[in-house]
Design a protein around this motif. Sequence first.
Motif, PDB file in Angstrom:
ATOM      1  N   VAL A  10       0.838  -1.201   0.000  1.00  0.00           N
ATOM      2  CA  VAL A  10       0.000   0.000   0.000  1.00  0.00           C
ATOM      3  C   VAL A  10       0.874   1.252   0.000  1.00  0.00           C
ATOM      4  N   SER A  11       0.602   2.161  -0.930  1.00  0.00           N
ATOM      5  CA  SER A  11       1.397   3.378  -1.058  1.00  0.00           C
ATOM      6  C   SER A  11       0.696   4.558  -0.393  1.00  0.00           C
ATOM      7  N   THR A  12       1.488   5.396   0.271  1.00  0.00           N
ATOM      8  CA  THR A  12       0.973   6.646   0.831  1.00  0.00           C
ATOM      9  C   THR A  12       1.515   7.848   0.058  1.00  0.00           C
TER      10      THR A  12
ATOM     11  N   ASP B  32      -9.895  -4.291  25.213  1.00  0.00           N
ATOM     12  CA  ASP B  32     -10.948  -4.021  26.198  1.00  0.00           C
ATOM     13  C   ASP B  32     -11.282  -2.537  26.280  1.00  0.00           C
ATOM     14  N   TYR B  33     -10.252  -1.677  26.173  1.00  0.00           N
ATOM     15  CA  TYR B  33     -10.445  -0.236  26.330  1.00  0.00           C
ATOM     16  C   TYR B  33      -9.744   0.526  25.208  1.00  0.00           C
ATOM     17  N   PHE B  34     -10.339   1.637  24.832  1.00  0.00           N
ATOM     18  CA  PHE B  34      -9.825   2.492  23.762  1.00  0.00           C
ATOM     19  C   PHE B  34      -9.433   3.835  24.374  1.00  0.00           C
ATOM     20  N   ILE B  35      -8.170   4.228  24.188  1.00  0.00           N
ATOM     21  CA  ILE B  35      -7.702   5.556  24.597  1.00  0.00           C
ATOM     22  C   ILE B  35      -7.309   6.325  23.337  1.00  0.00           C
ATOM     23  N   PRO B  36      -8.053   7.369  22.967  1.00  0.00           N
ATOM     24  CA  PRO B  36      -7.725   8.126  21.748  1.00  0.00           C
ATOM     25  C   PRO B  36      -6.517   9.032  21.938  1.00  0.00           C
ATOM     26  N   MET B  37      -5.778   9.223  20.842  1.00  0.00           N
ATOM     27  CA  MET B  37      -4.588  10.073  20.858  1.00  0.00           C
ATOM     28  C   MET B  37      -4.437  10.719  19.483  1.00  0.00           C
ATOM     29  N   HIS B  38      -3.304  11.397  19.279  1.00  0.00           N
ATOM     30  CA  HIS B  38      -2.969  12.024  17.985  1.00  0.00           C
ATOM     31  C   HIS B  38      -4.030  13.062  17.595  1.00  0.00           C
ATOM     32  N   TYR B  39      -4.417  13.873  18.557  1.00  0.00           N
ATOM     33  CA  TYR B  39      -5.313  15.001  18.304  1.00  0.00           C
ATOM     34  C   TYR B  39      -5.082  16.011  19.419  1.00  0.00           C
ATOM     35  N   GLY B  40      -5.440  17.245  19.154  1.00  0.00           N
ATOM     36  CA  GLY B  40      -5.463  18.237  20.219  1.00  0.00           C
ATOM     37  C   GLY B  40      -4.205  19.036  20.448  1.00  0.00           C
ATOM     38  N   ALA B  41      -3.049  18.573  19.947  1.00  0.00           N
ATOM     39  CA  ALA B  41      -1.796  19.286  20.230  1.00  0.00           C
ATOM     40  C   ALA B  41      -1.299  20.095  19.039  1.00  0.00           C
ATOM     41  N   PHE B  42      -1.358  19.502  17.842  1.00  0.00           N
ATOM     42  CA  PHE B  42      -0.848  20.169  16.645  1.00  0.00           C
ATOM     43  C   PHE B  42      -1.879  20.081  15.530  1.00  0.00           C
ATOM     44  N   ARG B  43      -1.991  21.147  14.765  1.00  0.00           N
ATOM     45  CA  ARG B  43      -2.902  21.118  13.618  1.00  0.00           C
ATOM     46  C   ARG B  43      -2.125  20.639  12.396  1.00  0.00           C
ATOM     47  N   LEU B  44      -2.182  19.334  12.162  1.00  0.00           N
ATOM     48  CA  LEU B  44      -1.428  18.708  11.092  1.00  0.00           C
ATOM     49  C   LEU B  44      -2.256  18.541   9.821  1.00  0.00           C
TER      50      LEU B  44
ATOM     51  N   PRO C 126      -8.143  16.538   4.581  1.00  0.00           N
ATOM     52  CA  PRO C 126      -9.143  15.863   3.740  1.00  0.00           C
ATOM     53  C   PRO C 126      -8.855  14.370   3.615  1.00  0.00           C
ATOM     54  N   GLU C 127      -9.910  13.582   3.643  1.00  0.00           N
ATOM     55  CA  GLU C 127      -9.738  12.137   3.670  1.00  0.00           C
ATOM     56  C   GLU C 127      -9.140  11.596   2.374  1.00  0.00           C
ATOM     57  N   TRP C 128      -9.400  12.268   1.252  1.00  0.00           N
ATOM     58  CA  TRP C 128      -8.832  11.791  -0.017  1.00  0.00           C
ATOM     59  C   TRP C 128      -7.300  11.908  -0.014  1.00  0.00           C
ATOM     60  N   PHE C 129      -6.783  12.838   0.783  1.00  0.00           N
ATOM     61  CA  PHE C 129      -5.333  13.047   0.861  1.00  0.00           C
ATOM     62  C   PHE C 129      -4.714  12.238   1.996  1.00  0.00           C
ATOM     63  N   MET C 130      -5.361  12.254   3.157  1.00  0.00           N
ATOM     64  CA  MET C 130      -4.790  11.649   4.366  1.00  0.00           C
ATOM     65  C   MET C 130      -5.121  10.168   4.524  1.00  0.00           C
ATOM     66  N   GLY C 131      -6.108   9.676   3.795  1.00  0.00           N
ATOM     67  CA  GLY C 131      -6.664   8.349   4.018  1.00  0.00           C
ATOM     68  C   GLY C 131      -5.695   7.198   4.206  1.00  0.00           C
ATOM     69  N   PRO C 132      -4.723   6.998   3.316  1.00  0.00           N
ATOM     70  CA  PRO C 132      -3.858   5.823   3.480  1.00  0.00           C
ATOM     71  C   PRO C 132      -2.947   5.886   4.706  1.00  0.00           C
ATOM     72  N   GLN C 133      -2.720   7.085   5.254  1.00  0.00           N
ATOM     73  CA  GLN C 133      -1.734   7.234   6.325  1.00  0.00           C
ATOM     74  C   GLN C 133      -2.317   7.572   7.683  1.00  0.00           C
ATOM     75  N   HIS C 134      -3.558   8.066   7.720  1.00  0.00           N
ATOM     76  CA  HIS C 134      -4.204   8.418   8.991  1.00  0.00           C
ATOM     77  C   HIS C 134      -5.623   7.883   9.021  1.00  0.00           C
ATOM     78  N   VAL C 135      -5.998   7.203  10.090  1.00  0.00           N
ATOM     79  CA  VAL C 135      -7.371   6.728  10.228  1.00  0.00           C
ATOM     80  C   VAL C 135      -8.308   7.892  10.525  1.00  0.00           C
TER      81      VAL C 135
ATOM     82  N   PRO D  59       3.296  -3.933  13.131  1.00  0.00           N
ATOM     83  CA  PRO D  59       3.096  -3.136  11.915  1.00  0.00           C
ATOM     84  C   PRO D  59       2.140  -1.960  12.093  1.00  0.00           C
ATOM     85  N   ALA D  60       2.304  -0.989  11.216  1.00  0.00           N
ATOM     86  CA  ALA D  60       1.371   0.120  11.020  1.00  0.00           C
ATOM     87  C   ALA D  60       1.384   0.430   9.526  1.00  0.00           C
ATOM     88  N   GLN D  61       0.410   1.202   9.078  1.00  0.00           N
ATOM     89  CA  GLN D  61       0.396   1.634   7.672  1.00  0.00           C
ATOM     90  C   GLN D  61       0.685   3.131   7.627  1.00  0.00           C
ATOM     91  N   HIS D  62       1.906   3.473   7.238  1.00  0.00           N
ATOM     92  CA  HIS D  62       2.309   4.869   7.285  1.00  0.00           C
ATOM     93  C   HIS D  62       3.485   5.095   6.339  1.00  0.00           C
TER      94      HIS D  62
END
Length: 308
Positions: A10-12, A255-267, A231-240, A168-171
């Motif tokens: 998969v290409s990003t 069992d539990y979900f802790i969200p991250m990767h938001y709130g600190a930087f406008r990427l 935009p999802e068409w641009f970020m889709g392959p690399q960010h959920v 693994p991750a997709q990035h």
Amino acid sequence: MKRYENLDGVSTKKTFSDFRRWQKERKNKKKDLSYQVPHADPPQYPLLHTNRFRTLLSWVGHSTFVIQLNGITIVTDPVWATRMGTAKRLTEPGISLNNMPKVDVVLISHGHYDHLHFPSIRKLKGTPRIFVPVGLGRLFRRKGYKQVTEFEWWEEQSFGDVTFTFVPAQHWTRRTLWDMNTSHWGGWVMRSKEKPTIYFAGDSGYFRGFRDIGERFSIDYALLPIGAYEPEWFMGPQHVTPEEAVQAFVDCQADYFIPMHYGAFRLADDTPKEALDRLLAEWKRRGLDESRLKCLKLGEVLDCDIHS
């Protein structure tokens, strides 16, 4: 020099015209950036200085967590930077560097600047072991770090009574004009006997690897990204997207979900409030138990042994 790839090839990769299209679209978007992720009040970081036996977890911001597991202190993707490029940090870190405990292990998911910030690593207390994706070791060694271990996907190593597995991750990754994908990217699974298993996903688009990880490990806490998707068409392959993050949580059977990767930087073009609202809406739509979603305040200390 070796170039690393995603599962299934998969290409990003994006073209300059893609980037120009995104920037043109961005000019027409008006976003409300007034919402800020709240801080724990009063501060809870003193718990990290006295803990010896509990499994504690605290969100500093973005993808930076402090995790205490079986007597060792772990920091993921340490970034205390006040700026990322030209963009100012949206909120102060949940724990200041001055208030951090001594660190035993640093985990790096990949080489992007919002996940690998050398000035922050240099200011951490202690002399931590640094675990990095394959290909990043030479950069650390050039900067004078000696206690650095590289990992391929699925490789593992123990430190104290904790086993770390690079998954693994997709990035993708890049720090200069010449080093595109010359190091790898991924997440980390931390496990210890009779203690909760914690999965830190790093940075990723949605991919089948979440199911693979869930099949290999019995995960208690999944730390998953929800921001930088628009935009999802641009970020889709690399960010959920937030909805894909929920599916990733279901896939890895945590069992539990802790969200991250938001709130600190406008990427990207999404806002912290939009990411949270979409996450909560999808959680409700699926009828998932509200107690399994842990949206932490910055600097909040979660006792993971209570919930496991």
